[in-house]
Structures are given as C-alpha cells and as structure tokens.
Design a protein around this motif. Structure first.
Motif: not given
Length: 201
Positions: A77-84, A92-94, A175-181
């Motif tokens: 989940a954290r990796s998919a969210l990226g720098p945010a 928020e993360i939880e 998921e990095r691409v999908e969640i980033g978008a």
C-alpha cells in the motif's frame, strides 16, 4: 591499567556494540525453504478458494482474509502511494491501508476467480538477494498454462509476499501507476482517495 578502567572500557565496548545492533535494525533469517513453504501454504489457500464453488462475492471476502494473512499489505500500500506516503499523517496512512486491503482483495479476487476449474502449482524458488521469488504455474482448463511468481521477504518482521507477477505483470508496479493516477485525479487528497478505494477494485 587499574581494574576499574578496564571494567569501564569493557562496559563501553559492550554498550557500543549493542547500540550498533539497535541502529542496524533487526536481522531476519528468511531462507529458501521458508519462502517456498509460505507460498505452498498460500497457493493451497488459493486453490481451496477457487475450488470451493462459492460465489464471486464470497470468494473475494475469502481473498481479503488470504491477503491479510500472507501479503505485506502495508508495504504494498505504501509503495503504491509513492512519495505521498512520506508526508501523510499517520491516521491518513492507517485509513488508507485498510481501504487498500479491501481494494486489492477485490481486484485480485476477481482475477483469481478466472482460475476456477484450474489450479496453481509451485515449481521452484530463486534467491534474488533481498528477497526470494517463488515460481508457480497456473493450469487452467482449456487454456495454456502460464507462470505466476510470488516475491517473498521478511523485512516487516514476518515472512510475507510483497509482489505477485502474473504473466510478466507486477502487482506492485501496476498499483504504483494505478494509485498514482487515482491520487492525481483527486489533487493529492489521500482522504478522498481512501474514501473512493472502498468502492473500487
């Protein structure tokens, strides 16, 4: 040298060593056998689920439990969210991780539902340095078999998979691409993303 000084130096050396160990973090010892065993158990759960004959809705619910037991959802989940993820508030993360768990289970539950009537068979394990990659073949009725790879590590303190490669496509990268978008479409609002993930997947 007086005994008191020797004792002081010895104590300081021991404490320094302990501090170094603490700074280095815990050392885990995942090996090839344990990585293979984890995926054997995971595949057994998946095979039992797709062979159970239950509805897609119930199957997705079972996959959510499987993901909770075997996937490093927090890392994914954290990796998919990226720098945010680095600037988000803990609350928020939880909330986001909880929503992401349901989202990813629904998404891949639907994908594994396509395997009904087939099975997944573990074929071997490779050491990739920082993780193990456990290879499997998916055998489907009426279709050519294809490879699935599970990447396993213990960096969270437990043996868990953190990525699945299905037909050459990485869950983590996708998921990095999908969640980033999805996040960009919501102007970086993680709370809004979390709310919408509850119905996506």
């Amino acid at each position: 040298m007086p005994n008191s000084n020797k004792s002081h130096i010895a104590r300081r050396t021991v404490l320094s060593g302990l501090a170094s160990c603490a700074l280095a973090g815990p050392v885990f010892a995942l090996d090839r056998r344990e990585a293979t065993q984890l995926v054997d158990q995971l595949v057994g759960q998946i095979n039992a689920a797709i062979d159970s004959g239950i509805s897609e809705t119930k199957l997705i619910g079972r996959f959510e439990r499987i993901f909770a037991d075997y996937a490093d959802v927090n890392i994914i989940a954290r990796s998919a969210l990226g720098p945010a993820a680095r600037t988000a508030k803990p609350a928020e993360i939880e909330a986001y991780v909880v929503a992401f768990r349901g989202y990813i289970a629904r998404k891949y539950g639907k994908r594994f539902h396509e395997f009904v009537g087939g099975k997944i068979v573990v074929t071997g394990t490779s050491d990739r340095g920082k993780f193990y990659e456990v290879m499997a073949v998916t055998e489907l009725r009426g279709s050519a078999p294809f490879e699935v790879a599970f990447r396993v590590s213990d960096r969270s303190g437990r043996n868990l998979f953190f990525d699945i490669i299905i037909e050459g496509i990485s869950l983590l990268s996708s998921e990095r691409v999908e969640i980033g978008a999805l996040l960009d479409a919501r102007n970086g609002n993680i709370a809004k993303l979390t709310q919408d993930l509850a119905r996506l997947g």
